[in-house]
Design a protein around this motif. Structure first.
Motif, PDB file in Angstrom:
ATOM      1  N   THR A 105       0.703  -1.334   0.014  1.00  0.00           N
ATOM      2  CA  THR A 105      -0.061   0.029   0.106  1.00  0.00           C
ATOM      3  C   THR A 105       1.000   1.249  -0.040  1.00  0.00           C
ATOM      4  O   THR A 105       1.745   1.520   0.907  1.00  0.00           O
ATOM      5  CB  THR A 105      -0.968   0.105   1.066  1.00  0.00           C
ATOM      6  OG1 THR A 105      -1.731  -0.991   1.166  1.00  0.00           O
ATOM      7  CG2 THR A 105      -1.925   1.336   1.251  1.00  0.00           C
ATOM      8  N   SER A 106       0.690   2.160  -1.064  1.00  0.00           N
ATOM      9  CA  SER A 106       1.365   3.443  -0.934  1.00  0.00           C
ATOM     10  C   SER A 106       0.496   4.480   0.081  1.00  0.00           C
ATOM     11  O   SER A 106      -0.589   4.688  -0.312  1.00  0.00           O
ATOM     12  CB  SER A 106       1.391   4.051  -2.312  1.00  0.00           C
ATOM     13  OG  SER A 106       1.671   5.559  -2.109  1.00  0.00           O
ATOM     14  N   LEU A 107       1.049   4.813   0.967  1.00  0.00           N
ATOM     15  CA  LEU A 107       0.489   5.759   2.009  1.00  0.00           C
ATOM     16  C   LEU A 107       0.479   7.322   1.558  1.00  0.00           C
ATOM     17  O   LEU A 107      -0.128   8.191   2.586  1.00  0.00           O
ATOM     18  CB  LEU A 107       1.270   5.412   3.298  1.00  0.00           C
ATOM     19  CG  LEU A 107       0.719   4.023   4.251  1.00  0.00           C
ATOM     20  CD1 LEU A 107       1.305   4.012   5.601  1.00  0.00           C
ATOM     21  CD2 LEU A 107      -0.563   3.843   4.037  1.00  0.00           C
ATOM     22  N   ALA A 108       1.191   7.584   0.531  1.00  0.00           N
ATOM     23  CA  ALA A 108       1.261   8.900   0.218  1.00  0.00           C
ATOM     24  C   ALA A 108       0.036   9.596   0.188  1.00  0.00           C
ATOM     25  O   ALA A 108      -0.275  10.675   0.751  1.00  0.00           O
ATOM     26  CB  ALA A 108       2.184   9.197  -1.080  1.00  0.00           C
ATOM     27  N   PRO A 109      -1.097   8.880  -0.305  1.00  0.00           N
ATOM     28  CA  PRO A 109      -2.444   9.712  -0.673  1.00  0.00           C
ATOM     29  C   PRO A 109      -3.058   9.843   0.863  1.00  0.00           C
ATOM     30  O   PRO A 109      -3.698  11.042   1.104  1.00  0.00           O
ATOM     31  CB  PRO A 109      -3.322   9.000  -1.681  1.00  0.00           C
ATOM     32  CG  PRO A 109      -2.515   8.033  -2.236  1.00  0.00           C
ATOM     33  CD  PRO A 109      -1.207   7.764  -1.308  1.00  0.00           C
ATOM     34  N   PHE A 110      -2.920   8.762   1.631  1.00  0.00           N
ATOM     35  CA  PHE A 110      -3.383   8.891   3.188  1.00  0.00           C
ATOM     36  C   PHE A 110      -2.618  10.178   3.863  1.00  0.00           C
ATOM     37  O   PHE A 110      -3.336  10.857   4.543  1.00  0.00           O
ATOM     38  CB  PHE A 110      -2.930   7.534   3.877  1.00  0.00           C
ATOM     39  CG  PHE A 110      -3.294   7.577   5.416  1.00  0.00           C
ATOM     40  CD1 PHE A 110      -4.601   7.689   5.873  1.00  0.00           C
ATOM     41  CD2 PHE A 110      -2.211   7.635   6.340  1.00  0.00           C
ATOM     42  CE1 PHE A 110      -4.897   7.715   7.173  1.00  0.00           C
ATOM     43  CE2 PHE A 110      -2.713   7.524   7.605  1.00  0.00           C
ATOM     44  CZ  PHE A 110      -4.031   7.791   8.194  1.00  0.00           C
ATOM     45  N   TYR A 111      -1.168  10.058   3.905  1.00  0.00           N
ATOM     46  CA  TYR A 111      -0.703  11.258   4.526  1.00  0.00           C
ATOM     47  C   TYR A 111      -1.051  12.559   4.159  1.00  0.00           C
ATOM     48  O   TYR A 111      -1.151  13.773   4.658  1.00  0.00           O
ATOM     49  CB  TYR A 111       0.804  10.887   4.378  1.00  0.00           C
ATOM     50  CG  TYR A 111       1.388  10.004   5.438  1.00  0.00           C
ATOM     51  CD1 TYR A 111       0.874   9.827   6.839  1.00  0.00           C
ATOM     52  CD2 TYR A 111       2.044   8.989   4.755  1.00  0.00           C
ATOM     53  CE1 TYR A 111       1.284   8.614   7.501  1.00  0.00           C
ATOM     54  CE2 TYR A 111       2.599   7.958   5.419  1.00  0.00           C
ATOM     55  CZ  TYR A 111       2.288   7.965   7.041  1.00  0.00           C
ATOM     56  OH  TYR A 111       2.717   6.817   7.839  1.00  0.00           O
ATOM     57  N   GLU A 112      -1.239  12.547   2.753  1.00  0.00           N
ATOM     58  CA  GLU A 112      -1.827  13.998   2.137  1.00  0.00           C
ATOM     59  C   GLU A 112      -3.076  14.485   2.763  1.00  0.00           C
ATOM     60  O   GLU A 112      -3.267  15.588   2.976  1.00  0.00           O
ATOM     61  CB  GLU A 112      -1.825  13.599   0.491  1.00  0.00           C
ATOM     62  CG  GLU A 112      -2.042  15.170  -0.198  1.00  0.00           C
ATOM     63  CD  GLU A 112      -0.848  16.049   0.034  1.00  0.00           C
ATOM     64  OE1 GLU A 112      -0.977  17.472   0.191  1.00  0.00           O
ATOM     65  OE2 GLU A 112       0.402  15.707   0.218  1.00  0.00           O
TER      66      GLU A 112
END
Length: 309
Positions: free
Chosen positions: A102-109
């Motif tokens: 899972t890429s968490l970049a969108p979650f952190y954004e």
């Protein structure tokens, strides 16, 4: 939520798994260390030891990190050469356990501007939803944890594992494996009585074990539902599996990103603490906050739980 395939390579007596950017081994170790009574792995410093079963062969793994960029996995006490395909399955298990796809970049954004998530997402950056890849173990843990505190849930798990699980011995320590569904399916509630849990929980545990052992319930079937509501409905038809247990399993075993145990007491306490409120939030308030979390409800919940310990 984007998913990536397992990226790994063979090395002598082990393998290396390559991590995504948003990963912190130390943050995940802190989560894994939350109970001194955990019986399915051992943490020493920055190293995890865990026994797993692949193709009916028990293996003891030692897992450490290389500057958060990769996980180094060594095979301890392995006398036979491990074939490539088995190594691939071990890599896939660990990849799933740490939710490395899972890429968490969108979650952190999203979390940057969220009133509840902005601090936890910074404080625990790199934390993953530590999964329970085996369906029976996930359902059993959900059942064991119903209406009791976490400390006692760990005690019940240890009793179950040490009575009915298998183990590997290495360096004077026992490394336990969770009991197989087939083992528990053959028991009666009376067999489980000395574990000191309610008769109902014993019945639920055996019922679930039988469904899995008989092939009436599987991870693949639930994933094939394709939708969190359909998968929840399939689970809640089972005696002893309510919405909380269903969403816990959907979140930690089946990896549905929108799994959301909205009635969870810990979630309510975390929100109450972050807001500095004297009362627990009403369901309507939680739904209002969670409107911004679409397809990240599972991660939002996990990060809010993390605030509590």
């Amino acid at each position: 939520m984007s998913s990536q395939s397992v990226k790994w390579k063979e090395v002598e007596n082990g393998l290396v798994i390559f991590n995504p950017h948003e990963f912190s081994f130390s943050e995940n170790l802190k989560y894994l260390s939350r109970s001194a009574n955990e019986c399915l792995y051992e943490i020493s410093g920055q190293t995890i030891r865990r026994a797993i079963s692949i193709r009916n062969e028990k293996l003891l793994l030692q897992i450490s990190a290389v500057a958060d960029q990769s996980l180094s996995v060594q095979f301890l006490e392995s006398h036979n050469p491990i074939p490539y395909q088995m190594k691939a399955e071990i890599a896939a298990y660990i990849h799933d356990w740490f939710d490395l796809g899972t890429s968490l970049a969108p979650f952190y954004e999203m979390a940057k501007t969220d009133p509840l998530l902005h601090r936890p997402s910074e404080q625990f950056f790199g934390l993953r939803i530590l999964g329970i890849p085996d369906l029976f173990e996930a359902l059993a843990w959900g059942i064991l944890g119903q209406q009791i505190n976490l400390t006692y849930a760990y005690t019940l798990k240890r009793r179950l594992v040490e009575k009915y699980g298998d183990y590997l011995e290495y360096g004077g320590s026992k490394y336990w494996l969770f009991p197989e569904a087939e083992t528990i399916a053959g028991l009666t509630p009376e067999d489980l009585s000395d574990l000191k849990m309610t008769v109902k929980k014993c019945e639920y545990l055996i019922d679930v074990a039988r469904l899995i052992a008989n092939g009436e319930l599987s991870k693949e079937d639930l994933l094939n539902e394709g939708d969190v509501k359909a998968a929840e409905k399939k689970l809640t038809r089972i005696r002893g599996i309510g919405p909380w247990t269903a969403h816990y399993v959907l979140m930690r075993c089946l990896r549905f990103p929108s799994a959301f145990p909205i009635d969870d007491v810990g979630l309510h306490n975390a929100i109450k603490g972050i807001l500095g409120s004297e009362r627990k939030p009403a369901k309507a308030e939680i739904l209002n906050y969670s409107a911004a979390w679409k397809n990240w409800e599972a991660y939002a919940t996990f990060y809010l739980w993390r605030v509590l310990y």
